[in-house]
Design a protein around this motif. Structure first.
Motif, mmCIF file in Angstrom:
data_model
loop_
_atom_site.group_PDB
_atom_site.id
_atom_site.type_symbol
_atom_site.label_atom_id
_atom_site.label_comp_id
_atom_site.label_asym_id
_atom_site.label_seq_id
_atom_site.Cartn_x
_atom_site.Cartn_y
_atom_site.Cartn_z
ATOM 1 N N ASP A 1 0.824 -1.223 0.000
ATOM 2 C CA ASP A 1 0.000 0.000 0.000
ATOM 3 C C ASP A 1 0.849 1.261 0.000
ATOM 4 O OD1 ASP A 1 -2.225 -1.585 -0.014
ATOM 5 O OD2 ASP A 1 -2.499 -1.530 2.159
ATOM 6 N N ASN A 2 1.926 1.261 0.782
ATOM 7 C CA ASN A 2 2.791 2.442 0.835
ATOM 8 C C ASN A 2 3.506 2.683 -0.498
ATOM 9 O OD1 ASN A 2 2.180 3.150 3.477
ATOM 10 N ND2 ASN A 2 3.732 1.790 4.328
ATOM 11 N N LEU A 3 3.891 1.561 -1.133
ATOM 12 C CA LEU A 3 4.516 1.720 -2.443
ATOM 13 C C LEU A 3 3.532 2.293 -3.450
ATOM 14 C CD1 LEU A 3 6.724 -1.482 -2.847
ATOM 15 C CD2 LEU A 3 7.451 0.854 -2.378
ATOM 16 N N GLU A 4 2.293 1.871 -3.338
ATOM 17 C CA GLU A 4 1.283 2.415 -4.235
ATOM 18 C C GLU A 4 1.122 3.920 -4.026
ATOM 19 O OE1 GLU A 4 -3.208 1.213 -5.714
ATOM 20 O OE2 GLU A 4 -2.525 0.623 -3.726
ATOM 21 N N LYS A 5 1.101 4.359 -2.778
ATOM 22 C CA LYS A 5 1.006 5.788 -2.482
ATOM 23 C C LYS A 5 2.242 6.538 -2.961
ATOM 24 C CE LYS A 5 -1.936 5.159 1.602
ATOM 25 N NZ LYS A 5 -2.022 5.338 3.063
ATOM 26 N N HIS A 6 3.415 5.938 -2.759
ATOM 27 C CA HIS A 6 4.667 6.613 -3.137
ATOM 28 C C HIS A 6 4.752 6.807 -4.647
ATOM 29 C CE1 HIS A 6 8.876 7.770 -3.129
ATOM 30 N NE2 HIS A 6 9.088 6.840 -4.073
ATOM 31 N N THR A 7 4.424 5.779 -5.397
ATOM 32 C CA THR A 7 4.491 5.913 -6.854
ATOM 33 C C THR A 7 3.468 6.927 -7.368
ATOM 34 O OG1 THR A 7 3.053 3.965 -7.013
ATOM 35 C CG2 THR A 7 5.431 3.614 -7.237
ATOM 36 N N GLN A 8 2.319 7.002 -6.727
ATOM 37 C CA GLN A 8 1.326 8.008 -7.111
ATOM 38 C C GLN A 8 1.855 9.411 -6.832
ATOM 39 O OE1 GLN A 8 -1.457 7.675 -8.756
ATOM 40 N NE2 GLN A 8 -1.898 9.873 -8.652
ATOM 41 N N TRP A 9 2.512 9.575 -5.691
ATOM 42 C CA TRP A 9 3.142 10.866 -5.386
ATOM 43 C C TRP A 9 4.219 11.208 -6.411
ATOM 44 C CZ3 TRP A 9 8.339 11.557 -4.388
ATOM 45 C CH2 TRP A 9 8.722 12.854 -4.030
ATOM 46 N N GLY A 10 4.995 10.191 -6.845
ATOM 47 C CA GLY A 10 6.041 10.423 -7.838
ATOM 48 C C GLY A 10 5.473 10.945 -9.145
ATOM 49 N N ILE A 11 4.353 10.390 -9.563
ATOM 50 C CA ILE A 11 3.730 10.868 -10.800
ATOM 51 C C ILE A 11 3.220 12.292 -10.625
ATOM 52 C CG2 ILE A 11 1.762 10.526 -12.325
ATOM 53 C CD1 ILE A 11 2.131 7.539 -12.003
ATOM 54 N N GLU A 12 2.626 12.583 -9.478
ATOM 55 C CA GLU A 12 2.147 13.941 -9.223
ATOM 56 C C GLU A 12 3.308 14.935 -9.192
ATOM 57 O OE1 GLU A 12 0.009 13.637 -5.608
ATOM 58 O OE2 GLU A 12 -1.737 12.622 -6.500
ATOM 59 N N PHE A 13 4.440 14.516 -8.623
ATOM 60 C CA PHE A 13 5.617 15.390 -8.614
ATOM 61 C C PHE A 13 6.097 15.661 -10.034
ATOM 62 C CE2 PHE A 13 10.252 15.739 -8.785
ATOM 63 C CZ PHE A 13 10.442 16.885 -8.030
ATOM 64 N N LEU A 14 6.112 14.618 -10.868
ATOM 65 C CA LEU A 14 6.524 14.783 -12.253
ATOM 66 C C LEU A 14 5.598 15.744 -12.990
ATOM 67 C CD1 LEU A 14 8.581 13.782 -14.345
ATOM 68 C CD2 LEU A 14 6.955 11.991 -14.966
ATOM 69 N N GLU A 15 4.307 15.636 -12.738
ATOM 70 C CA GLU A 15 3.360 16.551 -13.368
ATOM 71 C C GLU A 15 3.563 17.978 -12.874
ATOM 72 O OE1 GLU A 15 -0.324 14.751 -12.358
ATOM 73 O OE2 GLU A 15 -0.438 13.573 -14.208
ATOM 74 N N ARG A 16 3.874 18.134 -11.580
ATOM 75 C CA ARG A 16 4.095 19.471 -11.032
ATOM 76 C C ARG A 16 5.360 20.104 -11.623
ATOM 77 N NH1 ARG A 16 4.037 18.149 -6.136
ATOM 78 N NH2 ARG A 16 6.125 18.580 -5.344
ATOM 79 N N TYR A 17 6.400 19.303 -11.786
ATOM 80 C CA TYR A 17 7.630 19.821 -12.394
ATOM 81 C C TYR A 17 7.386 20.191 -13.859
ATOM 82 C CZ TYR A 17 12.434 20.169 -13.996
ATOM 83 O OH TYR A 17 13.600 20.625 -14.548
ATOM 84 N N THR A 18 6.614 19.368 -14.552
ATOM 85 C CA THR A 18 6.281 19.685 -15.943
ATOM 86 C C THR A 18 5.524 21.007 -16.027
ATOM 87 O OG1 THR A 18 6.131 17.312 -16.430
ATOM 88 C CG2 THR A 18 5.142 18.825 -18.016
#
Length: 646
Positions: free
Chosen positions: A29-46
Motif C-alpha cells: 500500500d505504501n509503495l502504491e502511495k509513493h508511486t502516485q506521489w512520484g507521478i504527481e511530482f513529475l506533473e508538477r515539475y512539468t
C-alpha cells in the motif's frame, strides 16, 4: 528469516543497491502511495517548466515591443537625431536588445519541446506502466488470500470432524461400560451400531486431517512463492519504474540548465554589443556635429555706426524736415514692435488714413450726395514717406526678410534650392541632394548597361528572347538619365554659387577684421563698418536665413519700396470676414482709401480698429479703407477674421 532481512537491510544501506522486493515485501500500500506521489511530482515539475517557458516567451515579447517602440521610424522627424553618437549607440542597443529577446524565445521554445512535451508524453506512459504493475500485485495478493481461505476452511472442517469423532467414541465407551443397563436397553440401543458410528466419525476426521494437510502444504508453497518470487519480481519492476522516473527528472533538470547555458554566449555577445555601443559615444564628436548641423556661415556682427544728429540742428526748419521729424518719432516708437507684425498689419499701418473719417451725410438724398462730405484734405504724409520711415535702416529690412522666410520655414514652404537656409546649411543640403542624385544616376546607368548586355545576348541568341522588347525600357532609362543629369547640373550650379559666396565672405571677414584693428583707437568707425555689421546680421530671430542686402550706403526710396514689395509679392491676401453695403458715395482721393458708389457691395477684410476706418476689397488688386459710418456691415460669424499679429 528476520535476521537475514536485518542483514540485507544493513547491506542495502552500505551498498546503496536496495531491492524493494526483499526490503519492502509487506509495504504494498505504501509503495502504491509513493508511486502516485512520484507521478504527481513529475506533473508538477512539468507544469513548472511550462510556466517558465510562458514567462520567457512573454518576457521576450515585451522586450521586442519595447525595442520596436523606440526604434527609428521611416521618414521620422527623429532621423536627424541619429547623426549623434549617443543616438546611434542607443539604436545599436535597441537592436542588440531585440537579439537578446530572440534568445529568450529560443529558451522558451527549447524548454517547451525538450522538457514539457517529453515529460507530458512520459507521464502518460508512466501511469499506464504503474497501473499494470499494481494490477499484477493485486492479483498475486488475491491468489494468496484465496489459498489462505481454503486452508482456513479445511482446518475448521478438520476440527469439526475431530470433535464429532470424539463425541461418538465417548458415547460408545459409555454404553459399553454401563453395568446398570438392562437387557432391554442393550437390545434397544444396539451397542454394535454405536461402535460403527464411532468408527465412521474417526474415518471422516482422518480424511479432514489429510485434506487440511494438503491445503496447508499448498498454502505454504503459495505463500513462499508469493513473498519470495511474485512480490519481489513485481516490486522490482515498480522500483525500476520509479528509478526511471527519478532519472527522467534528473535529465530534465540538466536539460533545463543546458537550454539556458547554450544561449549564454549569444546573450554575452548582445551585452558586449551594448557595451561597445556605450563606449562608442564621443561627446566631442557630438559637439562637432552640433556645429555642423547649425552653423550658419555668417560672421559675428560689427560695431554700431555713429549717427550724428547735430547736423539736423543746422538746417532750417521746413515742411519737409518737420515731416521727417514726425516720421522719425513714429519710427522710434514703433521700431521695437514692427518685426512682430504680419505683412497685412504692417501695410495697414502704412496705408490707413491718419485723420478721423468724415461724418456721414445727414440724408441719403441726391442733394446730400452733391453736398455730402468729401474726403479730408488735411495735409498728410504720403505713402512714400511712411515707407521711407520703415526702410530708413537696413536692419529693419533684414528683419522683414527674416520674418517672411521664418514663416515659410514654419509653414513648410522651403525652396528647392534651399535658399531659405543659412549658407553653410544650404551648402550641406545641396551637397547631400547632389550625392543622392549621383547615386540615382549610377543606378540607372547600371540598369542601362545590364539591359544593353541582355539585348546583345538576345541578338546573338534570338531563341532566348526578342531584342526589340528591351528598347522601351532602354528609352525610359535614357530619359530618366537625362532628367537626373539636368537635375544634377542645376544643383551643381547652386552649390558652386554657395561655395563662392562662402569664400567671398571669408575673405571679406578677414579684411574687415584687419581694418577694424588698424582703425581702433585712432579714428571713429565708418559707415561701411556699420554696413558690414548689417550684412553679417542677416538672420531672422527664429534662426532662418535671409540673403545679404546691398552694400550701398544709401538707397533711394524707389529701390527701397521695390525691395519691400518684392518681399511680400507672394503673400496670400487677407481672408474676407463679411460684406458691406455703401450707404453713401465716397471718393477716396487720399492714399490708402478706396472710392465707392452708393449701394455698392464690397468685401470686408478688416474691421474697424477704433479709428473710424474699415478695410474693404473690391477685387484681388483693389482694396483700401472707407469710413465705417458710410457702410452697413454684414459680418460672417463663422469667419476667423483677418489675423493682424503673428
Amino acid at each position: 528469516m528476520h535476521s537475514n532481512r536485518g542483514l540485507s537491510r544493513r547491506n542495502c544501506l552500505e551498498t546503496m543497491s536496495c531491492s524493494w522486493g526483499t526490503e519492502l515485501w509487506d509495504q504494498f500500500d505504501n509503495l502504491e502511495k509513493h508511486t502516485q506521489w512520484g507521478i504527481e511530482f513529475l506533473e508538477r515539475y512539468t507544469k513548472f517548466v511550462k510556466e517558465r517557458s510562458e514567462i520567457e516567451l512573454s518576457y521576450a515579447k515585451q522586450i521586442r515591443n519595447l525595442s520596436k517602440k523606440y526604434q527609428l521610424k521611416k521618414n521620422s522627424k527623429d532621423e536627424e537625431e541619429y547623426k549623434y553618437t549617443s543616438c546611434r549607440a542607443f539604436l545599436i542597443t535597441l537592436n542588440e536588445l531585440n537579439d537578446y529577446a530572440g534568445q529568450h524565445e529560443v529558451i522558451a521554445e527549447n524548454l517547451s519541446s525538450q522538457i514539457t512535451a517529453e515529460l507530458t508524453r512520459y507521464t502518460q506512459e508512466l501511469k499506464a506502466e504503474r497501473k499494470s504493475h499494481f494490477h499484477d500485485g493485486r492479483r498475486a495478493q488475491q491468489h494468496i488470500e484465496n489459498s489462505w481461505k481454503q486452508l482456513e476452511s479445511s482446518k475448521r472442517r478438520f476440527e469439526r470432524d475431530c470433535k464429532e469423532a470424539d463425541r461418538a467414541q465417548h458415547y460408545f465407551d459409555k454404553v459399553d461400560a454401563d453395568i446398570n443397563v438392562t437387557k432391554a436397553d442393550v437390545e434397544k440401543r444396539c451397542s454394535l451400531k454405536a461402535k460403527q458410528q464411532a468408527q465412521l466419525r474417526h474415518q471422516v476426521a482422518e480424511d479432514s486431517k489429510n485434506e487440511y494437510l494438503t491445503y496447508l502444504q499448498k498454502f505454504n508453497k503459495d505463500q513462499h512463492e508469493h513473498y519470495y518470487t511474485l512480490i519481489p519480481h513485481i516490486f522490482q519492476r515498480i522500483q525500476e519504474m520509479e528509478e526511471r522516473r527519478v532519472g527522467r527528472v534528473r535529465e530534465s533538470m540538466r536539460v533545463y540548465t543546458e537550454v539556458e547555458r547554450k544561449v549564454l554566449p549569444i546573450v554575452s555577445k548582445c551585452l558586449d554589443g551594448m557595451t561597445k555601443a556605450a563606449e562608442s559615444i564621443e561627446p566631442k564628436m557630438d559637439s562637432k556635429q552640433v556645429v555642423e548641423s547649425y552653423k550658419s556661415g555668417f560672421e559675428p556682427p560689427g560695431d554700431v555706426e555713429f549717427e550724428d544728429y547735430s547736423v539736423s540742428m543746422k538746417r532750417a526748419v521746413s515742411e519737409s524736415s518737420f515731416l521727417n521729424a514726425r516720421g522719425e518719432s513714429r519710427r522710434r516708437s514703433r521700431s521695437k514692435l514692427w518685426p512682430l507684425l504680419k505683412r497685412n498689419k504692417l501695410m495697414s499701418l502704412l496705408a490707413s488714413p491718419r485723420q478721423p473719417p468724415p461724418p456721414p451725410p445727414t440724408s441719403p438724398s441726391p442733394d446730400g450726395l452733391l453736398n455730402g462730405p468729401q474726403s479730408p484734405q488735411q495735409p498728410k504724409e504720403p505713402l512714400s514717406q511712411r515707407l521711407n520711415d520703415f526702410m530708413s535702416t537696413k536692419h529693419k529690412m533684414h528683419c522683414l526678410r527674416s520674418l517672411k522666410r521664418g514663416l515659410s520655414l514654419k509653414l513648410g514652404t522651403g525652396q528647392e534650392d534651399y535658399s531659405h537656409l543659412p549658407p553653410e546649411q544650404r551648402r550641406k543640403k545641396l551637397q547631400a541632394k547632389l550625392n543622392d542624385i549621383n547615386k540615382d544616376i549610377q543606378k540607372e546607368m547600371d540598369q542601362r548597361d545590364a539591359l544593353t548586355k541582355m539585348k546583345d545576348v538576345y541578338i546573338k541568341n534570338p531563341h532566348l528572347g526578342d531584342p526589340d522588347s528591351i528598347d522601351p525600357r532602354l528609352e525610359e532609362i535614357t530619359q530618366s538619365l537625362e532628367k537626373l543629369q539636368l537635375e544634377a547640373h542645376k544643383f551643381e550650379g547652386w552649390l558652386t554659387e554657395v561655395e563662392r559666396k562662402l569664400l567671398e565672405k571669408g575673405s571679406e571677414s578677414q579684411r574687415r577684421q584687419s581694418n577694424h584693428f588698424d582703425s581702433q583707437g585712432n579714428t571713429p568707425l565708418t559707415n561701411n563698418y556699420g554696413q558690414n555689421r548689417e550684412r553679417s546680421s542677416a538672420h531672422s530671430p527664429d534662426g532662418s536665413y535671409t540673403e545679404d542686402p546691398s552694400t550701398e550706403t544709401t538707397m533711394q526710396f524707389k529701390s527701397r519700396s521695390t525691395e519691400f514689395d518684392d518681399e511680400f509679392d507672394d503673400e496670400e491676401p487677407l481672408p474676407t470676414i463679411g460684406t458691406c453695403k455703401a450707404l453713401y458715395p465716397f471718393e477716396g482721393q487720399n492714399e490708402g482709401t478706396i472710392s465707392m458708389a452708393e449701394g455698392e457691395m464690397l468685401y470686408v477684410i478688416e474691421e474697424d480698429k477704433g479709428d473710424g476706418w474699415t478695410r474693404v476689397r473690391r477685387n484681388e488688386d483693389e482694396e483700401g479703407y472707407v469710413p465705417t459710418s458710410y457702410i452697413k456691415l454684414f459680418l460672417d460669424t463663422n469667419a476667423k477674421g483677418a489675423m493682424t499679429y503673428i
